[in-house]
Write a protein that holds these residues in place. Structure first.
Motif, PDB file in Angstrom:
ATOM      1  N   SER B 189       0.834  -1.210   0.000  1.00  0.00           N
ATOM      2  CA  SER B 189       0.000   0.000   0.000  1.00  0.00           C
ATOM      3  C   SER B 189       0.868   1.259   0.000  1.00  0.00           C
ATOM      4  N   GLN B 190       2.141   1.088   0.306  1.00  0.00           N
ATOM      5  CA  GLN B 190       3.045   2.236   0.269  1.00  0.00           C
ATOM      6  C   GLN B 190       3.829   2.295  -1.037  1.00  0.00           C
ATOM      7  N   GLY B 191       3.418   1.458  -2.009  1.00  0.00           N
ATOM      8  CA  GLY B 191       4.043   1.517  -3.328  1.00  0.00           C
ATOM      9  C   GLY B 191       5.221   0.587  -3.486  1.00  0.00           C
ATOM     10  N   VAL B 192       5.452  -0.296  -2.499  1.00  0.00           N
ATOM     11  CA  VAL B 192       6.582  -1.220  -2.606  1.00  0.00           C
ATOM     12  C   VAL B 192       6.183  -2.388  -3.502  1.00  0.00           C
ATOM     13  N   THR B 193       7.029  -2.710  -4.445  1.00  0.00           N
ATOM     14  CA  THR B 193       6.787  -3.837  -5.344  1.00  0.00           C
ATOM     15  C   THR B 193       7.362  -5.091  -4.706  1.00  0.00           C
ATOM     16  N   ILE B 194       6.631  -6.212  -4.846  1.00  0.00           N
ATOM     17  CA  ILE B 194       7.104  -7.445  -4.231  1.00  0.00           C
ATOM     18  C   ILE B 194       7.101  -8.546  -5.274  1.00  0.00           C
ATOM     19  N   ILE B 195       8.223  -9.232  -5.371  1.00  0.00           N
ATOM     20  CA  ILE B 195       8.280 -10.403  -6.230  1.00  0.00           C
ATOM     21  C   ILE B 195       8.724 -11.575  -5.367  1.00  0.00           C
ATOM     22  N   VAL B 196       7.924 -12.637  -5.375  1.00  0.00           N
ATOM     23  CA  VAL B 196       8.173 -13.724  -4.425  1.00  0.00           C
ATOM     24  C   VAL B 196       8.145 -15.063  -5.145  1.00  0.00           C
ATOM     25  N   ALA B 197       9.183 -15.848  -4.890  1.00  0.00           N
ATOM     26  CA  ALA B 197       9.204 -17.224  -5.403  1.00  0.00           C
ATOM     27  C   ALA B 197       8.590 -18.107  -4.335  1.00  0.00           C
ATOM     28  N   THR B 198       7.626 -18.942  -4.711  1.00  0.00           N
ATOM     29  CA  THR B 198       6.923 -19.693  -3.678  1.00  0.00           C
ATOM     30  C   THR B 198       6.299 -20.979  -4.201  1.00  0.00           C
ATOM     31  N   HIS B 199       6.248 -21.971  -3.293  1.00  0.00           N
ATOM     32  CA  HIS B 199       5.476 -23.189  -3.565  1.00  0.00           C
ATOM     33  C   HIS B 199       4.100 -23.078  -2.893  1.00  0.00           C
ATOM     34  N   SER B 200       3.963 -22.019  -2.051  1.00  0.00           N
ATOM     35  CA  SER B 200       2.766 -21.938  -1.202  1.00  0.00           C
ATOM     36  C   SER B 200       1.577 -21.402  -1.974  1.00  0.00           C
ATOM     37  N   ALA B 201       0.524 -22.158  -2.027  1.00  0.00           N
ATOM     38  CA  ALA B 201      -0.710 -21.728  -2.697  1.00  0.00           C
ATOM     39  C   ALA B 201      -1.318 -20.557  -1.960  1.00  0.00           C
ATOM     40  N   GLN B 202      -1.103 -20.541  -0.651  1.00  0.00           N
ATOM     41  CA  GLN B 202      -1.631 -19.465   0.201  1.00  0.00           C
ATOM     42  C   GLN B 202      -1.096 -18.107  -0.248  1.00  0.00           C
ATOM     43  N   ILE B 203       0.234 -18.055  -0.435  1.00  0.00           N
ATOM     44  CA  ILE B 203       0.862 -16.803  -0.851  1.00  0.00           C
ATOM     45  C   ILE B 203       0.488 -16.486  -2.288  1.00  0.00           C
ATOM     46  N   ALA B 204       0.572 -17.503  -3.136  1.00  0.00           N
ATOM     47  CA  ALA B 204       0.300 -17.279  -4.555  1.00  0.00           C
ATOM     48  C   ALA B 204      -1.103 -16.704  -4.761  1.00  0.00           C
ATOM     49  N   ALA B 205      -2.025 -17.201  -3.942  1.00  0.00           N
ATOM     50  CA  ALA B 205      -3.422 -16.733  -4.071  1.00  0.00           C
ATOM     51  C   ALA B 205      -3.554 -15.259  -3.735  1.00  0.00           C
ATOM     52  N   LYS B 206      -2.666 -14.774  -2.866  1.00  0.00           N
ATOM     53  CA  LYS B 206      -2.769 -13.379  -2.420  1.00  0.00           C
ATOM     54  C   LYS B 206      -2.066 -12.422  -3.360  1.00  0.00           C
ATOM     55  N   CYS B 207      -1.338 -12.981  -4.389  1.00  0.00           N
ATOM     56  CA  CYS B 207      -0.586 -12.115  -5.300  1.00  0.00           C
ATOM     57  C   CYS B 207      -1.472 -11.597  -6.426  1.00  0.00           C
ATOM     58  N   ASP B 208      -1.037 -10.440  -6.972  1.00  0.00           N
ATOM     59  CA  ASP B 208      -1.794  -9.856  -8.083  1.00  0.00           C
ATOM     60  C   ASP B 208      -1.626 -10.696  -9.345  1.00  0.00           C
ATOM     61  N   LYS B 209      -0.420 -11.196  -9.552  1.00  0.00           N
ATOM     62  CA  LYS B 209      -0.190 -12.019 -10.738  1.00  0.00           C
ATOM     63  C   LYS B 209       0.659 -13.214 -10.345  1.00  0.00           C
ATOM     64  N   ARG B 210       0.525 -14.271 -11.147  1.00  0.00           N
ATOM     65  CA  ARG B 210       1.316 -15.467 -10.906  1.00  0.00           C
ATOM     66  C   ARG B 210       1.969 -15.914 -12.199  1.00  0.00           C
ATOM     67  N   TYR B 211       3.205 -16.306 -12.142  1.00  0.00           N
ATOM     68  CA  TYR B 211       3.911 -16.764 -13.336  1.00  0.00           C
ATOM     69  C   TYR B 211       4.606 -18.073 -13.020  1.00  0.00           C
ATOM     70  N   ARG B 212       4.703 -18.915 -14.092  1.00  0.00           N
ATOM     71  CA  ARG B 212       5.501 -20.132 -13.959  1.00  0.00           C
ATOM     72  C   ARG B 212       6.748 -19.929 -14.806  1.00  0.00           C
ATOM     73  N   ILE B 213       7.880 -20.296 -14.261  1.00  0.00           N
ATOM     74  CA  ILE B 213       9.131 -20.192 -15.029  1.00  0.00           C
ATOM     75  C   ILE B 213       9.306 -21.471 -15.832  1.00  0.00           C
ATOM     76  N   THR B 214       9.605 -21.271 -17.117  1.00  0.00           N
ATOM     77  CA  THR B 214       9.954 -22.399 -17.984  1.00  0.00           C
ATOM     78  C   THR B 214      11.245 -22.032 -18.697  1.00  0.00           C
ATOM     79  N   PRO B 215      11.883 -22.984 -19.308  1.00  0.00           N
ATOM     80  CA  PRO B 215      13.124 -22.647 -20.025  1.00  0.00           C
ATOM     81  C   PRO B 215      12.898 -21.615 -21.151  1.00  0.00           C
ATOM     82  N   SER B 216      11.700 -21.522 -21.642  1.00  0.00           N
ATOM     83  CA  SER B 216      11.491 -20.546 -22.718  1.00  0.00           C
ATOM     84  C   SER B 216      10.838 -19.264 -22.223  1.00  0.00           C
ATOM     85  N   GLY B 217      10.801 -19.073 -20.918  1.00  0.00           N
ATOM     86  CA  GLY B 217      10.328 -17.785 -20.406  1.00  0.00           C
ATOM     87  C   GLY B 217       9.246 -17.952 -19.361  1.00  0.00           C
ATOM     88  N   LEU B 218       8.606 -16.821 -19.017  1.00  0.00           N
ATOM     89  CA  LEU B 218       7.558 -16.838 -17.996  1.00  0.00           C
ATOM     90  C   LEU B 218       6.210 -17.131 -18.647  1.00  0.00           C
TER      91      LEU B 218
END
Lengths: 309, 222, 421
Positions: B189-218
């Protein structure tokens, strides 16, 4: 690989210590040669008129007998395997099989007074020792004193306590010790100070050794924790570490000592004090290792339990 | 703080990890990176945090390009702009929890006001993360989860514009994980950007966007 | 500073041991410097004799010759003039070291101080004017003897320059060998008989142990159990009636040692005018055996070289070992470096931590032996400067190697990989 590296460095420290001990003995040997082949523990004495057979003893020694009027002409009794000064042997000559022989300095002017029973087999090869260069040694293995050969004696033994050995050869009440001046490099202050500096270096080496051992043991903190958590007792863990650390260390030390013994045989000094002192240094290392293993196991197992830190 | 990745590629000794990574994260957004173990999540985070350099491609943090910068410069940017949370946050034994959290402050000269603000931040987030009562304890006395939260606190102490978090809740129970998520939301809420690597569905659900990394990109995950 | 404190806290025992090792290391550097300086000084004495010829003047005045010579009423004057011209020549150095026992009154000493103790004789004691006097070993020496030999004092001071001239009723300054320490002390007044004449003496100094001087009879005459008096030359020619003291003194003044580069023939030419001026030729010039002098010189040179090589080798080995232990200490602090890295510290600054810590440790450690030096040594400036030059060189070398080592270690360990777990 890590284990090998630590054992290597610990043995290297022992080798450095051995070198320091050896050098102290080597310096003393040089001093002894420059002092007319008398070392700082040698004794000078008179026999208060006594003469006769010396008591039997297994210790090695050199006993020089001379008259104060011609102190450079010496009757030398040698017992056992004693290192003589460096000798430049006359071609084809050696001490093997001889019970009597003569060694003279290169500046000895006349050999007419040497009895025929003593054949000259070589010359003192001691260019820095003017005292030996003017001396004549009539060397024999006879263990008896005849005062017609002189009333003054110098006694040296590589076996530690010279007074104790002398007392076992001649009853102490028949002996009058006389103070003796040192000559040559013994007198040099720098030379006297150097062994003390090497002793300080040895202390430094010991501190290094303790630090190395401490770090070597501490590397296996995780192993200790895992073993403990897996249900092993303190003594079992100690046994395991002793096998992993102490045994290779002892084997490494053993190898080093064998190497140094070989060196000793190839290049003997007057005495073996240096080897004895090195043994103490090595054994002290084993004890330090055992103590640190003991404390580390307690700290990492019983005290910490399953905690991360 | 805005984060931009363009055509980022990473190779290790002729082995391609990933390429054509494109990402744009506006300020205040929280993004999750997911994927199987070993796919390169931590590596990508390290590239963003300036701990490693990409084989090729462009990374911009708050408009500052990380390309062509020396490791020295990257460290400086990391210290000023980025809060890094490692998977098992390394801690310094024999220090207290508070001292561990304050380590980034030792690397910069601060005015008394800045120092006071930093302490205030520590107290505030300490409450949010539920570790304020542990500040005076030696770090060895803390549990793994408590130490992890101190690591998160340490990342926040210099008020960074970007948080890079590698599995921040892997050692935490659900309740503690909720506290971490709550603190992330607070700083978002203070404008801080957060990028988080996670296995947790709990955290992933709370994120604005979700990406999977593959060898050919996100690859975006809905 | 905070980071340094923090690093210290991580491994306090090891850091204390490392500090102790650093103090010891610096102390050894200082001790080696002092010892090498000592060995340099020790070579100066025998080196003075190197490449020089040594001759002994020995009079021919015995039996008939002596009787004939001393029948001349001016014989004392002749001997005095000859001795004076001998020592005043600037073509060579005139060295007088006379071994001549003296007799001490109210002695507190034991038989080992007797001049013939090694021959089995005890203290010879006789009465003189109601007092017992014991014969003790003694040397009379001139100023050249001090120049040519490194004689050291443990207490007191050397003879003043006017001590070398005979003054009636003046106290003779006396130096005592080290074995006299505890028996007499500086300032003690002694009564002595020198060539049967009574004198008062005062102890001005006690020599260090094992001080020695060169004499023709003994290249290493040890002074520990000797009383040392100055050779006292007469200012005016003495009269023949003055007795045995004057006669014996004149003999000892002229039977000195000449140290020179001159060959025997050249020396004879130099002495010819002296013979003519003093009207005296009844003496031999005896060349000294050069081997003992050469051997002494070579021996001290070899000793110095040996100690130098041994010191250098020991120094290198100890420095190398110390470096190795520092590398292990660096490895122990990996967790700290990881935290600093993720907090924004640069790799360079982390690598510099170790070398800076080393510089600080040795910098502080070096103060201890320096402080001790300033307390113990009277003029420590030379040693301090040399010591700190060596310490700075050693620290820079070690710091550079620590930095390289840390760089290599970090490359090998890859801290960043470790962060990934």
């Amino acid at each position: 690989m890590d284990k090998t590296r630590f054992i290597f460095i610990l043995q290297f420290i022992c080798l450095l210590a051995g070198s320091a001990f050896w050098f102290i003995s080597y310096l003393d040997q040089i001093n002894m040669i420059n002092n007319g082949y008398l070392n700082k523990d040698s004794l000078s004495f008179r026999t208060k008129g006594w003469e006769g057979e010396l008591n039997k003893h297994t210790t090695n020694y050199i006993l020089m007998q001379y008259d104060t009027i011609s102190p450079n002409f010496k009757y030398v009794h040698v017992k056992g395997h004693v290192k003589l000064p460096p000798i430049d042997y006359i071609s084809g000559m050696s001490t093997t099989g001889r019970t009597k022989y003569a060694i003279i300095g290169k500046m000895v002017r006349t050999t007419a007074n040497i009895p025929k029973s003593y054949e000259i087999i070589g010359y003192f090869d001691t260019p820095h020792s003017y005292r030996l260069q003017f001396q004549t040694w009539l060397i024999s293995k006879e263990a008896s004193i005849d005062l017609t050969n002189g009333t003054s004696f110098d006694f040296s033994t590589p076996n530690g306590n010279a007074r104790k050995v002398l007392d076992s050869l001649i009853d102490s009440e028949k002996v009058e010790l006389i103070p003796r001046d040192q000559f040559g490099t013994y007198v040099l202050e720098s030379n006297r100070m150097f062994p003390a500096l090497l002793a300080a270096s040895l202390f430094f080496l010991f501190i290094m050794k303790v630090m190395m051992i401490y770090m070597w043991i501490r590397k296996d903190n995780a192993v200790i924790k895992v073993l403990y958590l897996s249900g092993n007792t303190y003594w079992r863990i100690a046994g395991f570490l002793a096998q992993q650390k102490l045994l290779p260390y002892i084997l490494g030390s053993g190898g080093l000592i064998i190497l140094l013994f070989t060196f000793k045989f190839m290049n003997p000094l007057w005495d073996n004090v240096w080897l004895n002192k090195l043994m103490y240094f090595v054994i002290a290392g084993w004890l330090v290792l055992l103590i640190i293993i003991g404390f580390t196991i307690i700290k990492e197992s019983v005290q910490k339990g399953g905690k991360r830190f | 703080m805005r984060l931009v990745l363009e055509n980022v590629k990473k190779e290790y000794k002729d082995t391609l990890l990933f390429q054509n990574v494109q990402l744009r994260v506006p300020p205040g957004e929280m993004v999750a990176l997911q994927g199987r173990s070993g796919v390169g999540k931590s590596t990508l985070l390290n590239l963003i945090a300036g701990l490693e350099k990409p084989t090729s491609g462009e990374i911009q943090v708050n408009g500052i390009s990380l390309s062509g910068k020396s490791m020295h410069e990257l460290s400086s940017i990391r210290g000023q702009e980025i809060g890094y949370i490692a998977q098992n946050s390394p801690m310094i034994p024999k220090l207290t929890a508070l001292e561990n959290a304050k380590v980034p402050l030792w690397l910069v000269k601060q005015t008394p006001d800045e120092e006071a603000a930093a302490v205030q931040r520590l107290l505030q987030f300490g409450d949010l993360l539920g570790v304020a009562h542990l500040f005076e304890k030696r770090i060895e006395k803390l549990s793994g989860g408590e130490a992890q939260r101190i690591g998160i606190l340490r990342a926040l102490v210099r008020n960074p514009g970007l948080i890079v978090a590698d599995e921040p809740t892997s050692a935490l129970d659900d309740e503690s994980a909720e506290q971490v998520i709550a603190s992330f939301h607070h700083i978002r809420s203070q404008g801080v950007t957060i990028i988080v690597a996670t296995h947790s569905a709990q955290i992933a659900a709370k994120c604005d966007k979700r990406y999977r990394i593959t060898p050919s990109g996100l690859v975006s995950i809905p | 500073m905070k980071v340094r404190k923090l690093l210290f806290k991580q491994t306090p025992y090891l850091n204390v041991l490392s500090g102790v090792a650093a103090i010891l290391f610096c102390s050894l550097i200082l001790a080696f410097i002092i010892n090498l300086q000592k060995s340099n000084i020790e070579t100066t004495a025998p080196d003075q004799f190197k490449e020089k010829n040594v001759y002994q003047i020995s009079d021919k005045l015995y039996n008939g010759q002596e009787k004939l010579f001393f029948s001349n009423p001016d014989s004392f004057s002749i001997l005095h003039q000859f001795g004076q011209k001998l020592r005043q020549s600037n073509k060579y150095d005139y060295y007088n070291a006379v071994w001549q026992p003296i007799e001490l009154a109210d002695f507190k000493i034991d038989p080992q101080f007797g001049p013939y103790y090694e021959f089995g004789k005890g203290l010879q004691i006789r009465e003189f004017e109601g007092k017992p006097y014991a014969t003790v070993a003694s040397f009379q020496i001139n100023a050249k003897v001090f120049e040519y030999n490194n004689i050291g004092l443990q207490e007191g001071h050397f003879f003043p320059s006017d001590a070398y001239f005979f003054e009636e009723d003046a106290d003779i300054p006396i130096l005592l060998g080290a074995a006299y320490k505890g028996i007499y002390q500086v300032g003690d007044h002694l009564e002595l008989l020198h060539y049967t004449r009574h004198f008062n003496g005062v102890v001005t100094g006690i020599l260090k142990p094992q001080q020695r001087i060169f004499t023709m009879n003994n290249p290493e005459a040890v002074l520990d159990r000797s009383v040392i008096l100055p050779v006292r030359y007469f200012k005016e020619p003495p009269k023949n009636t003055e007795g045995i003291f004057v006669k014996a003194s004149l003999y000892s003044h002229m039977n000195g040692t000449i140290i020179t580069n001159l060959s025997p023939m050249e020396l004879r030419d130099v002495l010819k005018p002296i013979n003519v001026e003093s009207n005296f030729e009844a003496y031999h010039i005896i060349g000294a055996e050069s081997l003992p002098i050469l051997a002494l010189s070579k021996m001290t040179d070899t000793n110095r070289l040996l100690l130098f090589i041994a010191s250098l080798t020991t120094g290198f080995m100890l420095a190398g070992l110390y470096l190795w232990t520092l590398s292990l200490l660096v490895k122990r602090n990996i967790p700290v470096y990881m935290v600093l890295l993720i907090s924004g510290a640069t790799m360079d600054s982390i690598q510099m931590l170790s070398s800076r810590r080393l510089m600080l440790t040795i910098g502080i450690a070096s103060l201890f032996p320096a402080a001790l030096l300033m307390i113990i040594v009277e003029n420590p400036l030379y040693f301090l400067i040399t010591y700190y030059v060596v310490v700075v060189i050693v620290v820079l070398l070690l710091a550079g190697m620590v930095k390289l080592m840390t760089k290599k270690l970090f490359r090998r360990l890859d801290l960043v990989q470790q962060l990934k777990g």
